[in-house]
Scaffold this motif. Structure first.
Motif, PDB file in Angstrom:
ATOM      1  N   ARG A  70     -37.774 -12.648 -24.431  1.00  0.00           N
ATOM      2  CA  ARG A  70     -36.526 -11.970 -24.838  1.00  0.00           C
ATOM      3  C   ARG A  70     -36.179 -12.305 -26.281  1.00  0.00           C
ATOM      4  O   ARG A  70     -35.049 -12.680 -26.601  1.00  0.00           O
ATOM      5  CB  ARG A  70     -35.377 -12.343 -23.914  1.00  0.00           C
ATOM      6  CG  ARG A  70     -35.559 -11.815 -22.519  1.00  0.00           C
ATOM      7  CD  ARG A  70     -34.278 -11.977 -21.728  1.00  0.00           C
ATOM      8  NE  ARG A  70     -34.437 -11.386 -20.412  1.00  0.00           N
ATOM      9  CZ  ARG A  70     -34.225 -12.044 -19.286  1.00  0.00           C
ATOM     10  NH1 ARG A  70     -33.832 -13.291 -19.308  1.00  0.00           N
ATOM     11  NH2 ARG A  70     -34.386 -11.431 -18.135  1.00  0.00           N
ATOM     12  N   ALA A  71     -37.174 -12.176 -27.147  1.00  0.00           N
ATOM     13  CA  ALA A  71     -37.008 -12.488 -28.572  1.00  0.00           C
ATOM     14  C   ALA A  71     -37.063 -11.205 -29.396  1.00  0.00           C
ATOM     15  O   ALA A  71     -37.333 -10.128 -28.861  1.00  0.00           O
ATOM     16  CB  ALA A  71     -38.107 -13.446 -29.015  1.00  0.00           C
ATOM     17  N   GLU A  72     -36.801 -11.344 -30.692  1.00  0.00           N
ATOM     18  CA  GLU A  72     -36.813 -10.208 -31.619  1.00  0.00           C
ATOM     19  C   GLU A  72     -38.041 -10.303 -32.522  1.00  0.00           C
ATOM     20  O   GLU A  72     -38.290 -11.357 -33.110  1.00  0.00           O
ATOM     21  CB  GLU A  72     -35.573 -10.247 -32.516  1.00  0.00           C
ATOM     22  CG  GLU A  72     -34.277 -10.057 -31.799  1.00  0.00           C
ATOM     23  CD  GLU A  72     -33.917  -8.600 -31.608  1.00  0.00           C
ATOM     24  OE1 GLU A  72     -34.545  -7.728 -32.228  1.00  0.00           O
ATOM     25  OE2 GLU A  72     -32.998  -8.356 -30.829  1.00  0.00           O
ATOM     26  N   PRO A  73     -38.804  -9.214 -32.667  1.00  0.00           N
ATOM     27  CA  PRO A  73     -39.899  -9.243 -33.635  1.00  0.00           C
ATOM     28  C   PRO A  73     -39.332  -9.179 -35.053  1.00  0.00           C
ATOM     29  O   PRO A  73     -38.406  -8.417 -35.314  1.00  0.00           O
ATOM     30  CB  PRO A  73     -40.701  -7.980 -33.302  1.00  0.00           C
ATOM     31  CG  PRO A  73     -39.730  -7.068 -32.643  1.00  0.00           C
ATOM     32  CD  PRO A  73     -38.723  -7.948 -31.949  1.00  0.00           C
ATOM     33  N   VAL A  74     -39.858 -10.009 -35.938  1.00  0.00           N
ATOM     34  CA  VAL A  74     -39.388 -10.011 -37.323  1.00  0.00           C
ATOM     35  C   VAL A  74     -40.385  -9.254 -38.196  1.00  0.00           C
ATOM     36  O   VAL A  74     -40.024  -8.339 -38.917  1.00  0.00           O
ATOM     37  CB  VAL A  74     -39.199 -11.451 -37.855  1.00  0.00           C
ATOM     38  CG1 VAL A  74     -38.817 -11.449 -39.323  1.00  0.00           C
ATOM     39  CG2 VAL A  74     -38.139 -12.168 -37.035  1.00  0.00           C
ATOM     40  N   GLN A  75     -41.659  -9.647 -38.103  1.00  0.00           N
ATOM     41  CA  GLN A  75     -42.683  -8.932 -38.860  1.00  0.00           C
ATOM     42  C   GLN A  75     -44.049  -9.179 -38.253  1.00  0.00           C
ATOM     43  O   GLN A  75     -44.255 -10.133 -37.517  1.00  0.00           O
ATOM     44  CB  GLN A  75     -42.680  -9.326 -40.330  1.00  0.00           C
ATOM     45  CG  GLN A  75     -43.270 -10.675 -40.640  1.00  0.00           C
ATOM     46  CD  GLN A  75     -43.324 -10.933 -42.135  1.00  0.00           C
ATOM     47  OE1 GLN A  75     -42.889 -10.129 -42.926  1.00  0.00           O
ATOM     48  NE2 GLN A  75     -43.844 -12.076 -42.513  1.00  0.00           N
ATOM     49  N   CYS A  76     -44.974  -8.289 -38.585  1.00  0.00           N
ATOM     50  CA  CYS A  76     -46.351  -8.398 -38.136  1.00  0.00           C
ATOM     51  C   CYS A  76     -47.226  -7.896 -39.279  1.00  0.00           C
ATOM     52  O   CYS A  76     -47.242  -6.707 -39.572  1.00  0.00           O
ATOM     53  CB  CYS A  76     -46.545  -7.560 -36.874  1.00  0.00           C
ATOM     54  SG  CYS A  76     -48.152  -7.774 -36.134  1.00  0.00           S
ATOM     55  N   ILE A  77     -47.904  -8.826 -39.950  1.00  0.00           N
ATOM     56  CA  ILE A  77     -48.747  -8.469 -41.087  1.00  0.00           C
ATOM     57  C   ILE A  77     -50.129  -9.082 -40.874  1.00  0.00           C
ATOM     58  O   ILE A  77     -50.251 -10.283 -40.674  1.00  0.00           O
ATOM     59  CB  ILE A  77     -48.152  -8.994 -42.413  1.00  0.00           C
ATOM     60  CG1 ILE A  77     -46.818  -8.327 -42.686  1.00  0.00           C
ATOM     61  CG2 ILE A  77     -49.111  -8.764 -43.565  1.00  0.00           C
ATOM     62  CD1 ILE A  77     -46.133  -8.807 -43.933  1.00  0.00           C
ATOM     63  N   GLY A  78     -51.148  -8.241 -40.932  1.00  0.00           N
ATOM     64  CA  GLY A  78     -52.516  -8.725 -40.748  1.00  0.00           C
ATOM     65  C   GLY A  78     -52.673  -9.346 -39.369  1.00  0.00           C
ATOM     66  O   GLY A  78     -52.346  -8.721 -38.363  1.00  0.00           O
ATOM     67  N   SER A  79     -53.137 -10.584 -39.324  1.00  0.00           N
ATOM     68  CA  SER A  79     -53.330 -11.256 -38.039  1.00  0.00           C
ATOM     69  C   SER A  79     -52.133 -12.131 -37.670  1.00  0.00           C
ATOM     70  O   SER A  79     -52.142 -12.780 -36.627  1.00  0.00           O
ATOM     71  CB  SER A  79     -54.592 -12.118 -38.096  1.00  0.00           C
ATOM     72  OG  SER A  79     -54.431 -13.144 -39.048  1.00  0.00           O
ATOM     73  N   LYS A  80     -51.107 -12.166 -38.513  1.00  0.00           N
ATOM     74  CA  LYS A  80     -49.955 -13.043 -38.263  1.00  0.00           C
ATOM     75  C   LYS A  80     -48.727 -12.250 -37.849  1.00  0.00           C
ATOM     76  O   LYS A  80     -48.564 -11.088 -38.207  1.00  0.00           O
ATOM     77  CB  LYS A  80     -49.637 -13.859 -39.510  1.00  0.00           C
ATOM     78  CG  LYS A  80     -50.789 -14.768 -39.870  1.00  0.00           C
ATOM     79  CD  LYS A  80     -50.374 -15.878 -40.760  1.00  0.00           C
ATOM     80  CE  LYS A  80     -51.577 -16.805 -40.930  1.00  0.00           C
ATOM     81  NZ  LYS A  80     -51.348 -17.873 -41.825  1.00  0.00           N
ATOM     82  N   PHE A  81     -47.866 -12.925 -37.087  1.00  0.00           N
ATOM     83  CA  PHE A  81     -46.617 -12.311 -36.648  1.00  0.00           C
ATOM     84  C   PHE A  81     -45.525 -13.369 -36.646  1.00  0.00           C
ATOM     85  O   PHE A  81     -45.800 -14.565 -36.593  1.00  0.00           O
ATOM     86  CB  PHE A  81     -46.759 -11.677 -35.260  1.00  0.00           C
ATOM     87  CG  PHE A  81     -47.151 -12.657 -34.179  1.00  0.00           C
ATOM     88  CD1 PHE A  81     -46.180 -13.329 -33.460  1.00  0.00           C
ATOM     89  CD2 PHE A  81     -48.481 -12.902 -33.888  1.00  0.00           C
ATOM     90  CE1 PHE A  81     -46.526 -14.241 -32.475  1.00  0.00           C
ATOM     91  CE2 PHE A  81     -48.842 -13.798 -32.894  1.00  0.00           C
ATOM     92  CZ  PHE A  81     -47.856 -14.473 -32.190  1.00  0.00           C
TER      93      PHE A  81
END
Length: 103
Positions: A70-81
């Motif tokens: 139940r968290a919020e996604p902040v960012q997803c770039i390349g292989s990292k999130f």
């Protein structure tokens, strides 16, 4: 739900944070979810990495962990999130407040 100003502030904090969660070919297991939940409770903001051997994309891993914790996604770039979940009892991160638009 995070607004763009809050998300930008969290991205800035995550830039200097260490990667503490690594997801391999096992995918999003109960152990990974438990680690993420514990880390979110302690830190509120965590950075993770998906190895190339994983069967899921970093976006799929991020979405699955956010749903499970139940968290919020902040960012997803390349292989990292990066994901964020506010600790209701003992908040550590202060986000910029959402300003209401005038009608």
């Amino acid at each position: 739900m995070l607004n763009s100003k809050q998300r930008a502030a969290l991205r800035a904090m995550a830039a200097t944070a260490d990667t503490i969660l690594i997801v391999g070919k096992g995918g999003v297991t109960e152990t990974v979810v438990a680690q993420a939940a514990d880390a979110l409770k302690a830190r509120e903001l965590i950075k993770g990495k998906v190895l190339e051997s994983a069967l899921l994309s970093p976006r799929e891993v991020c979405d699955a962990l956010c749903a499970a914790c139940r968290a919020e996604p902040v960012q997803c770039i390349g292989s990292k999130f990066v994901i964020y979940k506010r600790n209701e009892r003992n908040p550590k991160i202060t986000l910029p407040s959402a300003k209401k638009k005038k009608a």
